[in-house]
Design a protein around this motif. Structure first.
Motif, mmCIF file in Angstrom:
data_model
loop_
_atom_site.group_PDB
_atom_site.id
_atom_site.type_symbol
_atom_site.label_atom_id
_atom_site.label_comp_id
_atom_site.label_asym_id
_atom_site.label_seq_id
_atom_site.Cartn_x
_atom_site.Cartn_y
_atom_site.Cartn_z
ATOM 1 N N ILE A 82 0.625 -1.217 0.092
ATOM 2 C CA ILE A 82 -0.195 0.085 -0.205
ATOM 3 C C ILE A 82 0.843 1.098 0.086
ATOM 4 N N THR A 83 2.163 1.265 0.011
ATOM 5 C CA THR A 83 3.101 2.235 -0.291
ATOM 6 C C THR A 83 4.440 1.809 -0.344
ATOM 7 N N GLY A 121 4.635 -3.192 2.242
ATOM 8 C CA GLY A 121 5.154 -1.843 1.887
ATOM 9 C C GLY A 121 6.592 -2.058 1.064
ATOM 10 N N SER A 175 2.187 -1.210 -4.997
ATOM 11 C CA SER A 175 1.463 0.033 -4.545
ATOM 12 C C SER A 175 1.035 0.866 -5.455
ATOM 13 N N ASP A 176 1.739 1.041 -6.613
ATOM 14 C CA ASP A 176 0.976 1.706 -7.945
ATOM 15 C C ASP A 176 0.162 0.798 -8.881
ATOM 16 N N ASP A 195 1.362 5.625 -4.250
ATOM 17 C CA ASP A 195 0.343 4.830 -3.803
ATOM 18 C C ASP A 195 -1.157 5.286 -4.535
ATOM 19 N N ARG A 252 1.049 4.468 6.062
ATOM 20 C CA ARG A 252 -0.099 5.034 5.205
ATOM 21 C C ARG A 252 -1.382 5.644 6.253
#
Ligand code: SF4
Length: 381
Positions: free
Chosen positions: A18-19, A65, A318-319, A40, A71
């Protein structure tokens, strides 16, 4: 149809980053000069991706992560994930091994029992085995198994809210039980006490099983093996040693830097005898209990004892890119398909086509080994 790759492996475990931001600069992972590279997405985007995948048989989700607890909104995201229910079927597990990954989740009518041809027990980790029947039962309303991997720096404050939101279990990355060595490895002063407080808070609120992952790197922390054995017994946590993998930013990996499973076992036996514990075939760790029953360790040995034969994992970065293997050289842009307005069915079709491209195994240490197209911090464990 459930998610299977072309080798017949059921895909039931999702690792979602998520990041790719992190507040630590661990020497075996980052150069310390680069920050986040990919950014993110909104939690609603991840939630939609997960919801579609859960409908296709994903039963375990691990948030990763970078450092996922950086986040804002992560607790609310866990609460939303906890509302999702595992779909389809799971096997009767005879040997008590976790085994969820062996499930072949389908949509079936209420009360119908389905028999599915399933693989027989493989002779070893790279043998895909033959077909055999496995009796199955419905997941019914089983909650998803939601786990999180963190460096633990801010876990003490978030353990309770995460538990209340529905997090099941947590894994803390910690590569030394000596505060000075810890600071040398993470390149962040004073982190050790934060992480220890986080581990104890997680235990207090009942995040279980509570695992502590230690990446061993020759010349850096192999002398921490026995102290970690003591730590596992004293703190009542499961310490897992991980063989160093070639996924670091500054590409310093070589076979010589790997402290292997056999070395770890030999070193720990100098302290106290170990007894091996049976483990689920798709579990990455080999598990051992000390002879007096106090304390458990695990060893994740992707270099010396690869476990790709039962790999049940896919990853989303994350992307919003799907990675079919930690060592893949491909990213499959799920978020782009989403942004083009795809329906859930179209997303599912894209995911299914990508899973068909899942690599059979990694080729670490082989002449034709090609480094992964991303480093660990930008993939998410
Ligand atoms: S290296 Fe790839 S195929 Fe092997 S266990 Fe890891 S993710 Fe699965």
């Amino acid at each position: 149809m459930p998610l299977h790759d072309k080798f017949g492996r059921p895909i039931t475990d999702l690792r979602l980053s998520i990041t790719d931001r992190c507040n630590y600069k661990c020497v075996y992972c980052r150069t310390g000069n680069e920050g986040a590279l990919y950014g993110d997405l909104a939690f609603d985007d991840y939630l939609r991706m997960v919801r579609v995948l859960v409908g296709m048989g994903i039963t375990k989700i691990r948030l990763t992560g970078g450092e996922p607890l950086l986040r804002k909104g992560v607790v609310e995201f866990v609460r939303e994930l906890a509302k999702l229910k595992a779909q389809g079927l799971k096997p009767h597990s005879k040997d008590g091994a976790s085994g969820a990954a062996e499930a072949a989740p389908f949509q079936i009518g209420e009360g119908q029992k389905k028999r599915v041809t399933r693989r027989s027990a493989p002779r070893n980790d790279n043998d895909f085995g033959g077909a055999r029947d496995v009796p199955l039962t419905d997941f019914g309303a089983d909650p998803l198994d939601i786990a999180l991997t963190t460096n633990g720096h801010v876990l003490a404050q978030l353990a309770r809210p995460l538990r209340d939101a529905g997090l099941t279990r947590v894994t803390v990355s910690m590569d030394a039980v000596d505060p000075d060595r810890f600071a040398r490895i993470t390149r962040v002063p004073g982190g050790f006490d934060h992480v220890l407080a986080g581990i104890r808070a997680a235990r207090r609120v009942g995040l279980w099983p509570l695992k502590v992952n230690c990446v061993l790197m020759r010349g850096f922390n192999e002398d921490q093996i026995i102290p970690f054995g003591m730590f596992a017994r004293e703190e009542g946590v499961i310490v897992r040693f991980i063989e160093f993998m070639p996924l670091e930013e500054d590409r310093v990996w070589s076979p010589a830097t790997v402290v292997t499973l056999d070395e770890i076992l030999a070193r720990m036996a100098e302290y106290r005898p170990l007894v091996e514990i049976p483990h689920g075939r798709s579990e990455t760790a080999r598990r051992y209990r000390f002879d007096d029953g106090i304390g458990e360790i695990g060893i994740i040995a992707p270099v010396s004892h690869p476990f790709c034969g039962h790999c049940s994992r896919i990853r989303i970065t994350s992307d919003g890119k799907i990675r079919t293997c930690l060592f893949s050289v491909w990213d499959h842009d799920l978020y782009a398909v989403m942004r083009r307005g795809a329906s859930d069915e179209e997303l599912a079709e894209f995911m299914r086509s990508v899973v068909q491209k899942k690599e059979e195994r990694h080729h670490i240490g082989e002449p034709d080994f090609v480094p992964a197209s991303r480093t660990m911090v930008h993939i998410g464990g």
